[in-house]
Scaffold this active site. Sequence first.
Site, mmCIF file in Angstrom:
data_model
loop_
_atom_site.group_PDB
_atom_site.id
_atom_site.type_symbol
_atom_site.label_atom_id
_atom_site.label_comp_id
_atom_site.label_asym_id
_atom_site.label_seq_id
_atom_site.Cartn_x
_atom_site.Cartn_y
_atom_site.Cartn_z
ATOM 1 N N LYS A 94 29.977 25.551 27.614
ATOM 2 C CA LYS A 94 30.932 25.408 28.727
ATOM 3 C C LYS A 94 31.305 26.735 29.373
ATOM 4 O O LYS A 94 31.607 26.796 30.562
ATOM 5 C CB LYS A 94 32.187 24.682 28.253
ATOM 6 C CG LYS A 94 31.960 23.194 28.045
ATOM 7 C CD LYS A 94 33.278 22.454 27.914
ATOM 8 C CE LYS A 94 33.066 20.949 27.872
ATOM 9 N NZ LYS A 94 32.483 20.495 26.579
ATOM 10 N N GLU A 116 41.320 20.738 34.394
ATOM 11 C CA GLU A 116 41.647 19.596 33.545
ATOM 12 C C GLU A 116 40.930 19.779 32.216
ATOM 13 O O GLU A 116 39.935 20.497 32.137
ATOM 14 C CB GLU A 116 41.171 18.298 34.200
ATOM 15 C CG GLU A 116 39.687 17.946 33.974
ATOM 16 C CD GLU A 116 38.680 18.910 34.596
ATOM 17 O OE1 GLU A 116 39.052 19.627 35.550
ATOM 18 O OE2 GLU A 116 37.539 18.959 34.098
ATOM 19 N N SER A 382 24.144 22.016 22.167
ATOM 20 C CA SER A 382 25.215 22.380 23.096
ATOM 21 C C SER A 382 26.423 23.059 22.466
ATOM 22 O O SER A 382 27.098 23.842 23.123
ATOM 23 C CB SER A 382 25.674 21.143 23.872
ATOM 24 O OG SER A 382 26.103 20.126 22.985
HETATM 25 C C1 LIG Z 1 31.960 19.220 26.485
HETATM 26 C C2 LIG Z 1 30.784 19.177 25.610
HETATM 27 C C3 LIG Z 1 29.694 18.321 25.884
HETATM 28 C C4 LIG Z 1 29.704 17.327 27.013
HETATM 29 O O1 LIG Z 1 29.806 17.862 28.283
HETATM 30 P P1 LIG Z 1 28.551 17.934 29.286
HETATM 31 O O2 LIG Z 1 29.143 18.315 30.573
HETATM 32 O O3 LIG Z 1 27.905 16.591 29.298
HETATM 33 O O4 LIG Z 1 27.637 18.970 28.737
HETATM 34 C C5 LIG Z 1 28.590 18.360 25.053
HETATM 35 N N1 LIG Z 1 28.536 19.191 23.987
HETATM 36 C C6 LIG Z 1 29.565 20.019 23.679
HETATM 37 C C7 LIG Z 1 29.447 20.900 22.491
HETATM 38 C C8 LIG Z 1 30.712 20.031 24.482
HETATM 39 O O5 LIG Z 1 31.735 20.853 24.160
#
Ligand SMILES: *Cc1c(COP(=O)(O)O)cnc(C)c1O
Length: 400
Positions: A94, A116, A382
């Site tokens: 993020k 938000e 992610s």
């Molecule tokens: C917020 C988050 C997501 C989901 O958000 P996307 O906008 O779909 O990427 C996925 N993985 C992690 C680790 C997150 O913090």
Amino acid sequence: MIDAGISFHVSEKGYYGDFGGAFIPEMLYPNVEELRLHYLEYMMEPSFQKEFHFLLKDFVGRPTPLFKAERLSAKYNTQIYLKREDLCHTGAHKVNNTIGQILMAKRLGKHKIVAETGAGQHGVATATVCALMGMECIIYMGAIDIDRQAPNVARMKMLGASVVAAQSGSKTLKDATNEAMRHWINHPVDTHYIIGSVVGPHPYPDMVAKFQSVISEEIKWQLQEKEGRDYPDYILACVGGGSNAAGAFYHYLDEPRTALIAAEAAGQGISTGHSAATTFLGKPGVLHGSKSLLMQTEDGQVIEPYSISAGLDYPGIGPLHAHLATSGRAKFFDITDDEALDAALECSMLEGIIPALETAHALAVFGKLGAKPDEISVVNLSGRGDKDLATYQEKLKLNQ
Ligand SMILES: *Cc1c(COP(=O)(O)O)cnc(C)c1O
């Protein structure tokens, strides 16, 4: 196969196929229009690119490694790489977006930030860059989420942000988004709104996708180094709003040799009424300023989503992903809470990496993908699992 007539890039008017656009109240129009007119020009400036890449390197810790997961590869009899976004500062992808957007805010002459947050991950990533740049930061968060996500509330406060409780509706993410938008309408001159995923009115989905596209930019040269070709056969990512998937897919959208694989949160199962699998359950509709697929009742009321993973617990999906799903360019899998928990445990035990619960949904796809022994897959890892430890402790019965 990619149909040569279909574009996966945003149109002049902000559309991906039938999805996207800017459906906003008139009072928001000047802000969004100011951003739309300038975002590409500002992003392309050499001084912007220089500062963006300097911060990605020295503050975020990029490039993140592309790691060959040997034991997972052996388990599924195929070639699996992990793109280690979990090693980014603040523990997830993020921050790539919040760094880009705070630089955009500076170029636009804004010195206050509003955002938000649902689980608090985007709130923390936003508060982090506001501290870095010395900007005032106001984060709207549903009152229920504030109770559920106390550690992230503490992080935001420690970073100097004000956390405001959204008391309307179901007191969760969608209500926090509505109240953050209202705040922006009331403070149009000095404030920039940092949206946390590839959602919202045009140009947000395109801008956020471009900031996150650093992920696939790196995968290309990293795979070239390791495998002698710059594309994988499969690229896998979980989809909440869709920003980490958009970043991982971006430079492969027009690459016919790469299959795009998205994992959505099925919650307890898509037919149980406790789910967040938008491409399976959603219909076209407008949410938070853009037309996309959306979980809604017959008369258009938003259905409260459910997933064990807070980051995937969103009733919509970004317009790019709605287009990728309906055009068939990306293949979507619905992954249940239990499948994600099993995949998180497996990755931890086989690779020594505890993934975020969101990410575990993407890892769970290997049980269903049928990738061949010599095929190469890249999973966008992610985020890291530290934030989910309480859930893992309870659900995986780690205290017994
Ligand atoms: C917020 C988050 C997501 C989901 O958000 P996307 O906008 O779909 O990427 C996925 N993985 C992690 C680790 C997150 O913090």
